[in-house]
Design a protein around this motif. Sequence first.
Motif, PDB file in Angstrom:
ATOM      1  N   UNK A  33       1.150  -1.211  -0.078  1.00 27.71           N
ATOM      2  CA  UNK A  33       0.183   0.015  -0.178  1.00 27.71           C
ATOM      3  C   UNK A  33       0.955   1.489   0.241  1.00 27.71           C
ATOM      4  N   UNK A  34       2.200   1.112   0.593  1.00 27.16           N
ATOM      5  CA  UNK A  34       2.710   2.687   0.767  1.00 27.16           C
ATOM      6  C   UNK A  34       3.368   2.943  -0.703  1.00 27.16           C
ATOM      7  N   UNK A  35       3.568   1.507  -1.038  1.00 30.06           N
ATOM      8  CA  UNK A  35       4.655   1.316  -2.034  1.00 30.06           C
ATOM      9  C   UNK A  35       3.487   2.450  -3.416  1.00 30.06           C
ATOM     10  N   UNK A  36       2.431   2.125  -3.856  1.00 34.66           N
ATOM     11  CA  UNK A  36       0.854   2.400  -4.164  1.00 34.66           C
ATOM     12  C   UNK A  36       1.069   4.295  -3.880  1.00 34.66           C
ATOM     13  N   UNK A  37       0.833   4.521  -2.510  1.00 31.82           N
ATOM     14  CA  UNK A  37       0.608   5.895  -2.848  1.00 31.82           C
ATOM     15  C   UNK A  37       2.145   6.611  -2.977  1.00 31.82           C
ATOM     16  N   UNK A  38       3.400   6.833  -2.601  1.00 29.67           N
ATOM     17  CA  UNK A  38       4.373   7.137  -2.987  1.00 29.67           C
ATOM     18  C   UNK A  38       4.568   7.174  -4.951  1.00 29.67           C
ATOM     19  N   UNK A  39       4.532   5.457  -5.446  1.00 24.80           N
ATOM     20  CA  UNK A  39       3.969   5.770  -7.014  1.00 24.80           C
ATOM     21  C   UNK A  39       3.246   6.809  -7.917  1.00 24.80           C
ATOM     22  N   UNK A  40       1.712   6.708  -6.707  1.00 15.12           N
ATOM     23  CA  UNK A  40       0.985   8.000  -7.204  1.00 15.12           C
ATOM     24  C   UNK A  40       1.133   9.184  -6.718  1.00 15.12           C
ATOM     25  N   UNK A  41       1.663   9.728  -6.007  1.00  8.81           N
ATOM     26  CA  UNK A  41       2.833  10.464  -5.756  1.00  8.81           C
ATOM     27  C   UNK A  41       3.496  11.360  -6.763  1.00  8.81           C
ATOM     28  N   UNK A  42       4.574   9.708  -7.068  1.00  6.36           N
ATOM     29  CA  UNK A  42       5.864  10.228  -7.993  1.00  6.36           C
ATOM     30  C   UNK A  42       4.988  10.820  -9.231  1.00  6.36           C
ATOM     31  N   UNK A  43       3.541  10.006  -9.651  1.00  8.14           N
ATOM     32  CA  UNK A  43       3.218  10.218 -10.754  1.00  8.14           C
ATOM     33  C   UNK A  43       2.191  11.764 -11.032  1.00  8.14           C
ATOM     34  N   UNK A  44       1.680  11.692  -9.735  1.00 11.77           N
ATOM     35  CA  UNK A  44       1.137  13.301 -10.013  1.00 11.77           C
ATOM     36  C   UNK A  44       2.152  14.251  -9.674  1.00 11.77           C
ATOM     37  N   UNK A  45       3.275  14.533  -9.618  1.00 11.08           N
ATOM     38  CA  UNK A  45       3.767  15.414  -9.595  1.00 11.08           C
ATOM     39  C   UNK A  45       4.591  15.616 -10.630  1.00 11.08           C
ATOM     40  N   UNK A  46       5.142  13.939 -11.483  1.00  6.07           N
ATOM     41  CA  UNK A  46       5.899  14.140 -12.688  1.00  6.07           C
ATOM     42  C   UNK A  46       4.271  14.784 -14.163  1.00  6.07           C
ATOM     43  N   UNK A  47       3.598  14.262 -13.523  1.00  6.30           N
ATOM     44  CA  UNK A  47       2.530  14.364 -14.385  1.00  6.30           C
ATOM     45  C   UNK A  47       1.960  16.105 -14.239  1.00  6.30           C
ATOM     46  N   UNK A  48       2.060  16.809 -13.329  1.00  6.38           N
ATOM     47  CA  UNK A  48       2.090  18.009 -12.721  1.00  6.38           C
ATOM     48  C   UNK A  48       3.183  18.646 -13.415  1.00  6.38           C
ATOM     49  N   UNK A  49       4.608  17.908 -13.751  1.00  4.93           N
ATOM     50  CA  UNK A  49       5.417  18.937 -13.715  1.00  4.93           C
ATOM     51  C   UNK A  49       4.997  19.111 -15.307  1.00  4.93           C
ATOM     52  N   UNK A  50       4.682  18.244 -15.947  1.00  9.43           N
ATOM     53  CA  UNK A  50       4.548  18.337 -17.399  1.00  9.43           C
ATOM     54  C   UNK A  50       3.256  19.227 -17.828  1.00  9.43           C
ATOM     55  N   UNK A  51       2.420  19.126 -17.211  1.00  9.84           N
ATOM     56  CA  UNK A  51       1.794  20.167 -17.632  1.00  9.84           C
ATOM     57  C   UNK A  51       1.703  21.375 -17.508  1.00  9.84           C
ATOM     58  N   UNK A  52       3.323  21.859 -16.240  1.00  9.62           N
ATOM     59  CA  UNK A  52       3.586  22.921 -15.880  1.00  9.62           C
ATOM     60  C   UNK A  52       4.451  23.224 -16.699  1.00  9.62           C
ATOM     61  N   UNK A  53       5.162  22.917 -17.666  1.00 14.51           N
ATOM     62  CA  UNK A  53       5.817  23.043 -18.273  1.00 14.51           C
ATOM     63  C   UNK A  53       5.540  23.020 -19.971  1.00 14.51           C
ATOM     64  N   UNK A  54       4.078  22.107 -20.053  1.00 16.03           N
ATOM     65  CA  UNK A  54       3.370  22.906 -21.306  1.00 16.03           C
ATOM     66  C   UNK A  54       2.852  24.038 -21.584  1.00 16.03           C
ATOM     67  N   UNK A  55       1.904  23.728 -20.019  1.00 15.61           N
ATOM     68  CA  UNK A  55       1.284  25.642 -20.043  1.00 15.61           C
ATOM     69  C   UNK A  55       2.149  26.791 -20.377  1.00 15.61           C
ATOM     70  N   UNK A  56       3.796  26.875 -20.174  1.00 11.95           N
ATOM     71  CA  UNK A  56       4.507  27.674 -19.412  1.00 11.95           C
ATOM     72  C   UNK A  56       4.799  28.285 -21.235  1.00 11.95           C
ATOM     73  N   UNK A  57       5.467  27.217 -22.106  1.00 14.02           N
ATOM     74  CA  UNK A  57       5.700  26.712 -23.945  1.00 14.02           C
ATOM     75  C   UNK A  57       4.314  27.251 -24.249  1.00 14.02           C
ATOM     76  N   UNK A  58       3.337  27.269 -24.045  1.00 14.53           N
ATOM     77  CA  UNK A  58       2.241  28.030 -24.848  1.00 14.53           C
ATOM     78  C   UNK A  58       1.623  29.137 -24.674  1.00 14.53           C
ATOM     79  N   UNK A  59       2.424  29.463 -23.411  1.00  9.67           N
ATOM     80  CA  UNK A  59       1.631  31.107 -23.503  1.00  9.67           C
ATOM     81  C   UNK A  59       3.417  31.894 -23.892  1.00  9.67           C
ATOM     82  N   UNK A  60       4.160  31.017 -23.757  1.00  9.56           N
ATOM     83  CA  UNK A  60       5.430  31.888 -24.744  1.00  9.56           C
ATOM     84  C   UNK A  60       4.972  31.701 -26.074  1.00  9.56           C
ATOM     85  N   UNK A  61       4.192  30.708 -26.588  1.00 10.05           N
ATOM     86  CA  UNK A  61       3.855  30.494 -28.077  1.00 10.05           C
ATOM     87  C   UNK A  61       2.671  31.861 -28.771  1.00 10.05           C
TER      88      UNK A  61
END
Length: 92
Positions: A1-29
């Motif tokens: 269960x702990x591994x699933x939570x850690x994996x979920x949080x890591x996935x959440x932060x990775x996806x959040x980072x991708x969304x943040x970069x995508x938003x920044x690049x879109x505004x620059x475009x």
Amino acid sequence: MKRLIVFGLALFFIIGGFVSVLHKQTSEIHQADAKKDQLEKRLKTVQAQQVDLNKQIKLLHDSDYLGKIARRDYYMSKDGEIIFASPDEDKH
């Protein structure tokens, strides 16, 4: 269960980072597109001015046109020509 939570949080932060970069690049475009549109409008006006200036250059190389300008603005005359100034012209 702990591994699933850690994996979920890591996935959440990775996806959040991708969304943040995508938003920044879109505004620059969008900013780059706006600047490009502005510069294209400026280019069109400058090209129009260049066409007008090229026409003026061609006219200034024409001796008949220069003679006409000299007679109009500086009251010069051709040989045997007499200049009459009317009262309406003096108001300019």
